[in-house]
Design a protein around this motif. Structure first.
Motif, short mmCIF file in Angstrom:
data_model
loop_
_atom_site.label_atom_id
_atom_site.label_comp_id
_atom_site.label_asym_id
_atom_site.label_seq_id
_atom_site.Cartn_x
_atom_site.Cartn_y
_atom_site.Cartn_z
N CYS A 181 -25.18 -10.85 21.70
CA CYS A 181 -26.28 -11.33 22.55
C CYS A 181 -27.29 -10.22 22.83
O CYS A 181 -28.50 -10.44 22.77
N LEU A 182 -26.79 -9.04 23.14
CA LEU A 182 -27.69 -7.92 23.42
C LEU A 182 -28.50 -7.54 22.18
O LEU A 182 -29.71 -7.31 22.26
N LEU A 183 -27.84 -7.50 21.02
CA LEU A 183 -28.53 -7.14 19.78
C LEU A 183 -29.62 -8.16 19.45
O LEU A 183 -30.75 -7.80 19.10
N PHE A 193 -31.15 -10.23 21.48
CA PHE A 193 -32.22 -10.19 22.48
C PHE A 193 -33.20 -9.05 22.20
O PHE A 193 -34.42 -9.25 22.20
N VAL A 194 -32.67 -7.87 21.96
CA VAL A 194 -33.53 -6.70 21.72
C VAL A 194 -34.34 -6.87 20.44
O VAL A 194 -35.54 -6.58 20.41
N LEU A 195 -33.70 -7.35 19.38
CA LEU A 195 -34.42 -7.54 18.11
C LEU A 195 -35.49 -8.61 18.23
O LEU A 195 -36.57 -8.50 17.63
N THR A 196 -35.23 -9.66 19.01
CA THR A 196 -36.23 -10.71 19.20
C THR A 196 -37.45 -10.17 19.93
O THR A 196 -38.59 -10.47 19.56
N CYS A 197 -37.23 -9.36 20.95
CA CYS A 197 -38.36 -8.82 21.72
C CYS A 197 -39.25 -7.93 20.85
O CYS A 197 -40.44 -7.79 21.14
N GLY A 198 -38.68 -7.30 19.84
CA GLY A 198 -39.45 -6.37 19.04
C GLY A 198 -39.98 -6.91 17.72
O GLY A 198 -40.67 -6.17 17.01
#
Length: 289
Positions: A212-214, A216-221
């Motif tokens: 989930c964390l991975l 989320f971060v990749l989506t934001c960038g």
């Protein structure tokens, strides 16, 4: 004793040097640039002021894109989790000889360029794409459906990109679970569902949290799916940064937006670590391996 203390750092020095040169220094340059001024003729003027940050928050347009990015990232995480846990659990439970082949199919998208994968959705969701062509051919609709250049198309592109990351993270966590624990739960009277709920699911949460964390971060960038599949109202924060830096060459303001995104993600990761325990996630994964 001193040799044992320094030996790990010596072994890690090539990697740490690469991270420092290719990540830390560029990020520092971006942060420094965010305080500079852009002159009337477009030149960048060295300075130390917060006008670029004030500009971001004074106009509601920019924070709204940031909030929209966070919302899309959260939606993508939920969809990836729901769609990724089932195949990961299947890989964990199955004894089929086709399991290695199916695992390769999950990793197959990594072998194809991200740009090509994103562009392929135009041939699937477009007015003359595969789906509309089949629906019209079978008489289900009379005119093409507008499936491109909206938020749904953007999320589809993000799912195609990020779903394998979620599946692999969950599978690694599941694969470290001793199957005898489930059998022991069944021998004590648990049904298949109860054994999954009380044993398998809690032990797989480290992989779920990491995935989930991975995602989320990749989506934001990411900026390719919104740029190719999204419409004018479906911009994400990475597209805004790209336009400011590449389109208008406004490096100071683009750097300020990048810094705001970086700080926000750092706060989110810190909060996630505080309440979900990222350190515990890594400890669990390392113990499983």
């Amino acid at each position: 004793m001193k040799d044992k203390t320094w030996k790990p750092w010596i072994l890690l020095s090539p990697s740490l040097t690469a991270v420092f040169l290719l990540l830390v220094i560029p990020v520092c340059f971006v942060i420094v640039y965010s305080f500079w001024l852009r002159g009337p003729s477009g030149q960048d003027i060295p300075a130390f002021q917060f006008g670029n940050y004030a500009k971001f928050f004074e106009d509601s347009f920019y924070p709204s894109i940031l909030l929209s990015t966070l919302r899309v990232a959260f939606e993508t995480v939920i969809l990836c989790l729901v769609m990724g846990y089932v195949p990961a659990y299947f890989f964990y439970k199955t004894e089929s000889k086709l399991k290695p082949f199916l695992m390769i199919l999950v990793m197959l998208p990594f072998w194809i360029s991200f740009i090509i994968r994103t562009l392929s959705w135009i041939n699937i969701l477009g007015d003359s794409g595969l789906i509309n062509h089949l629906l019209i051919k079978f008489g289900i609709i009379n005119s093409p459906l507008a499936m491109l250049y909206n938020e749904g198309a953007v999320i589809m592109g993000l799912l195609q990109y990020l779903l394998p990351f979620m599946i692999l993270n969950i599978y690694v966590s599941l694969d470290g679970i001793d199957k005898s624990l489930t059998e022991a739960a069944k021998s004590l009277g648990c049904t298949e569902w109860q054994a999954f709920r009380e044993v398998t699911l809690p032990l797989s949460l480290p992989g779920v949290s990491a995935g989930c964390l991975l995602v989320f971060v990749l989506t934001c960038g990411t900026y390719l799916p919104p740029m190719i599949l999204g419409g004018p109202g479906n911009e994400m924060i990475a597209n805004l940064i790209f336009k400011r830096v590449i389109g208008t060459l406004d490096w100071p303001f683009g750097s300020a937006i990048s810094t705001i995104l970086l700080l926000l993600l750092m706060v989110i990761v810190y909060t996630y670590n505080r309440y979900m325990g990222i350190n515990q996630i890594f400890k669990t994964l390392s113990s499983e391996s």
